[in-house]
Write a protein that holds these residues in place. Structure first.
Motif, short mmCIF file in Angstrom:
data_model
loop_
_atom_site.label_atom_id
_atom_site.label_comp_id
_atom_site.label_asym_id
_atom_site.label_seq_id
_atom_site.Cartn_x
_atom_site.Cartn_y
_atom_site.Cartn_z
N ASN A 117 -63.00 125.97 107.35
CA ASN A 117 -63.82 127.44 107.40
C ASN A 117 -64.51 127.83 106.36
OD1 ASN A 117 -64.06 128.50 109.93
ND2 ASN A 117 -62.97 130.39 109.48
N ASN A 118 -65.19 126.87 105.66
CA ASN A 118 -66.01 127.16 104.51
C ASN A 118 -65.12 127.44 103.09
OD1 ASN A 118 -68.39 126.42 105.60
ND2 ASN A 118 -69.31 128.57 105.93
N ASP A 119 -63.81 127.42 103.13
CA ASP A 119 -62.97 127.87 101.95
C ASP A 119 -62.42 126.40 101.59
OD1 ASP A 119 -63.25 130.27 101.98
OD2 ASP A 119 -61.78 130.62 103.59
N VAL A 120 -62.35 126.32 100.21
CA VAL A 120 -61.95 124.92 99.57
C VAL A 120 -60.64 125.12 99.21
CG1 VAL A 120 -62.06 123.34 97.80
CG2 VAL A 120 -64.51 124.43 98.67
N TYR A 121 -59.53 124.25 99.58
CA TYR A 121 -58.22 124.26 99.10
C TYR A 121 -57.69 122.84 98.43
CZ TYR A 121 -57.98 127.81 103.02
OH TYR A 121 -58.32 129.21 103.72
N PHE A 168 -58.39 123.53 113.24
CA PHE A 168 -58.00 124.46 114.17
C PHE A 168 -57.56 124.06 115.58
CE2 PHE A 168 -60.51 127.02 111.29
CZ PHE A 168 -59.80 128.07 111.16
N SER A 169 -57.76 122.75 115.85
CA SER A 169 -57.41 121.84 117.01
C SER A 169 -55.74 121.84 116.78
CB SER A 169 -57.94 120.45 117.20
OG SER A 169 -57.52 119.59 116.29
N LEU A 170 -55.18 121.99 115.62
CA LEU A 170 -53.75 121.78 115.46
C LEU A 170 -53.02 123.16 115.10
CD1 LEU A 170 -53.87 118.47 113.73
CD2 LEU A 170 -53.13 118.75 115.93
N HIS A 171 -53.74 124.02 114.35
CA HIS A 171 -53.12 125.25 113.84
C HIS A 171 -53.69 126.48 114.23
CE1 HIS A 171 -51.04 122.47 111.00
NE2 HIS A 171 -52.13 122.07 110.67
N ARG A 172 -53.05 127.46 114.00
CA ARG A 172 -53.59 128.81 114.24
C ARG A 172 -54.06 129.28 112.77
NH1 ARG A 172 -52.12 131.24 118.67
NH2 ARG A 172 -52.26 133.21 117.85
N LEU A 217 -53.80 129.69 107.40
CA LEU A 217 -54.51 130.16 106.40
C LEU A 217 -54.16 131.05 105.31
CD1 LEU A 217 -58.04 129.24 107.89
CD2 LEU A 217 -56.50 127.90 106.75
N THR A 218 -53.48 132.02 106.16
CA THR A 218 -52.89 133.29 105.27
C THR A 218 -51.73 133.07 104.89
OG1 THR A 218 -53.96 134.99 107.02
CG2 THR A 218 -52.29 135.59 105.81
#
Length: 539
Positions: free
Chosen positions: A26-30, A61-65, A69-70
């Motif tokens: 979602n445009n954030d880098v982890y 997003f096909s696997l996680h809510r 991310l929070t």
């Protein structure tokens, strides 16, 4: 606040191996370099060619809510250097959902409603932000762990600033002089304001936790408000509204169920005539007991619950037989002669469902509500509001399940197509939409009648329509649950993950088809009430 560090996708691509693993969601880098081995699915999932060093938003997003991310926000190291918006918008606290039909029509800025005004909208904005920021995270965790709502939270909800416990009792003199969230005056508060509070709370998607979050007060306190003496109200109401003390409704019994005519809990008058001595047993009492839990070896396993002792409701609004043909309602305060034990149900233990035992419990004669022998009158006066609250709840939970399923149908692909591109799936979604909007429209019509009737007129005129409305909504919820599970497949019957709320709804929706009167009993009541109004002249 310093701006986030920016990275190009090419820079992220270079970190694609074990020990040096980045990715974009979602445009954030982890940076998952030190997390890969702890990933529940194993490090191999993250090291796949289309994940490691890549923008894996669709796969994520096909696997996680989005809550994941929070939970792992600490792993975020910056943002992608791109002008494009995030591919999967995540709502901020208080925001309305952009998903079609995810909100009732009155919240759509392009639509109009004859029922709601600016005070309802300002209250909705305030309480949604509060529930999103203060309650949602705890609700989701405690729904699984079985912990009761935290002391700090329930006390915050009871402060004059929020007055949520007072608002959940509906309009009345208990709100006089208060300025409620959104600037609403207590004297302005009506049943549509209460509907707003109930339905916003339901959006949390934690039905067992919500039952433990003062549901006992909603069904146990009205007799004090409507039949209690001024002295009783002065003694009891402030502590309950401030969440210093708690109350449960105790009517159902093992042998009688909800058949009030079969109640066996009995009371005898003491020799001095000052007390009733109560003995008997109640069952399925919401918020009757919250038990302590112990984490096993400090692990995150679900709690091991002690069989007895712990936190109990302080008051029990109790139906008691004071004679062979005399039923009375009593406010019983907990003491050493009152014992509660946990009942395991398919609901979360956060609901505090319990047995309650009275063993020679002394109850002052002034604690009889409405006078001795008038218990049935007190009980029946309580039913309409309880059933209406359940209707508000079913309508909003069903809408939340539709929203979850609609989003999933756009994410999930099968045989090269999104689920939403399959006609059979669209047909199931269409049936959900018309059932949900029909139920909400009927609910709002009944609510409008309530705002123009006294409490007594509601009992006389709306008992039948309310019974039929609850029957329709609970039947619809069952059908919606079935269709949701079929669309979600295995995820719809799996606790945790993307389909967690679907599994939870499928497991618990039956509570609302039983509580406050089963579908069969209420359907019959609705018809019998209509029969009473049938004129002879048309036969």
């Amino acid at each position: 606040m310093a701006s986030a560090k920016l990275f190009t996708l090419e820079q992220v691509n270079q970190h694609n191996k074990e020990g040096d693993l980045w990715l974009v969601v979602n445009n954030d880098v982890y940076d998952l370099s030190s997390f890969a081995d702890m990933h529940p699915g194993g490090a191999g999932v993250l090291l796949a060619a289309d994940i490691a060093g890549q923008d894996c938003s669709t796969a994520f997003f096909s696997l996680h809510r989005s809550e994941v991310l929070t939970k792992y926000a600490r792993l975020k190291i910056g943002r992608l250097d791109t002008p494009s918006p995030a591919p999967y918008p995540i709502l901020q606290p208080g925001e309305l959902s952009p998903v079609p039909y995810a909100e009732p029509d009155w919240l759509n800025p392009s639509f109009r409603s004859p029922y709601y005004n600016d005070t309802h909208r300002s209250l909705q904005r305030a309480v949604r932000k509060f529930f999103d920021e203060e309650v949602k995270a705890e609700a989701r965790v405690h729904e699984l762990s079985g912990e009761r709502p935290s002391k700090e939270l329930v006390e915050l909800m009871g402060t004059p600033q929020w007055a949520l416990h007072q608002m959940r009792m509906g309009p009345g003199k208990h709100l006089a002089g208060l300025t409620l969230p959104g600037g609403v005056k207590g004297e302005q508060f009506d049943y549509f304001h209460e509907l707003v509070v109930i339905q916003e709370l339901c959006r949390l998607g934690a039905p067992g936790y919500m039952a433990g979050l003062q549901a006992g007060q909603i069904i146990g306190l009205p007799p004090v408000l409507n039949f209690g003496t001024p002295a009783m109200q002065k003694r009891v109401l402030p502590d309950i509204f401030a969440a210093k003390k708690f109350i449960s409704l105790a009517i159902s019994e093992p042998h009688a169920g909800s058949d009030v005519q079969g109640i066996q809990t009995s009371a005898k008058l003491s020799e001095d005539g000052k007390h009733w001595i109560v003995s008997g047993m109640k069952k399925w009492i919401t918020k009757g007991v919250f038990l302590p839990f112990v984490r096993l070896n400090g692990s995150s396993d679900l709690p091991r619950l002690a069989p007895r002792s712990g936190y109990f409701s302080d008051y029990f609004m109790t139906a008691v037989r004071t004679g062979p043909k005399s039923l009375s309602m009593m406010l019983i305060e907990r003491d050493d002669t009152v014992e509660t034990r946990k009942i395991r149900t398919s609901y979360s233990s956060a609901a505090g469902t319990a047995y309650v035992f009275f063993e020679g419990t002394k109850v002052p004669v002034e604690n009889v509500l409405g006078g001795e022998g008038n218990g049935l009158k007190v009980i029946l006066s309580n039913f309409n509001h309880e059933r209406w609250v359940i209707c508000c709840r079913i309508a909003r939970y069903s809408r939340l399940m539709f929203e979850e399923t609609w989003k999933w149908a756009h994410l999930r692909k099968s045989q090269g197509k999104r689920l939403i591109d399959q006609p059979v799936v669209r047909n199931k979604l269409a049936k959900m939409i018309y059932k949900i909007d029909m139920g909400q429209a009927w609910l709002e019509n009944v609510t409008y009648q309530m705002t123009h009737m006294s409490y007594a007129d509601q009992s006389a005129l709306l008992a039948g329509p309310m019974a039929l409305l609850k029957t329709f909504l609970s039947r619809s919820a069952g059908e919606i649950s079935d269709d949701c599970v079929q669309i979600w497949g295995g995820r719809g019957i799996t606790q945790g993950g993307m389909g967690a709320l679907i599994e939870q709804f499928q497991r618990t929706y039956k509570f609302d088809s039983i509580l406050g009167g089963s579908e069969e009993v209420l359907a019959d009541l609705g018809v019998r009430q209509a029969m009473k109004r049938m004129p002879r002249a048309v036969l």
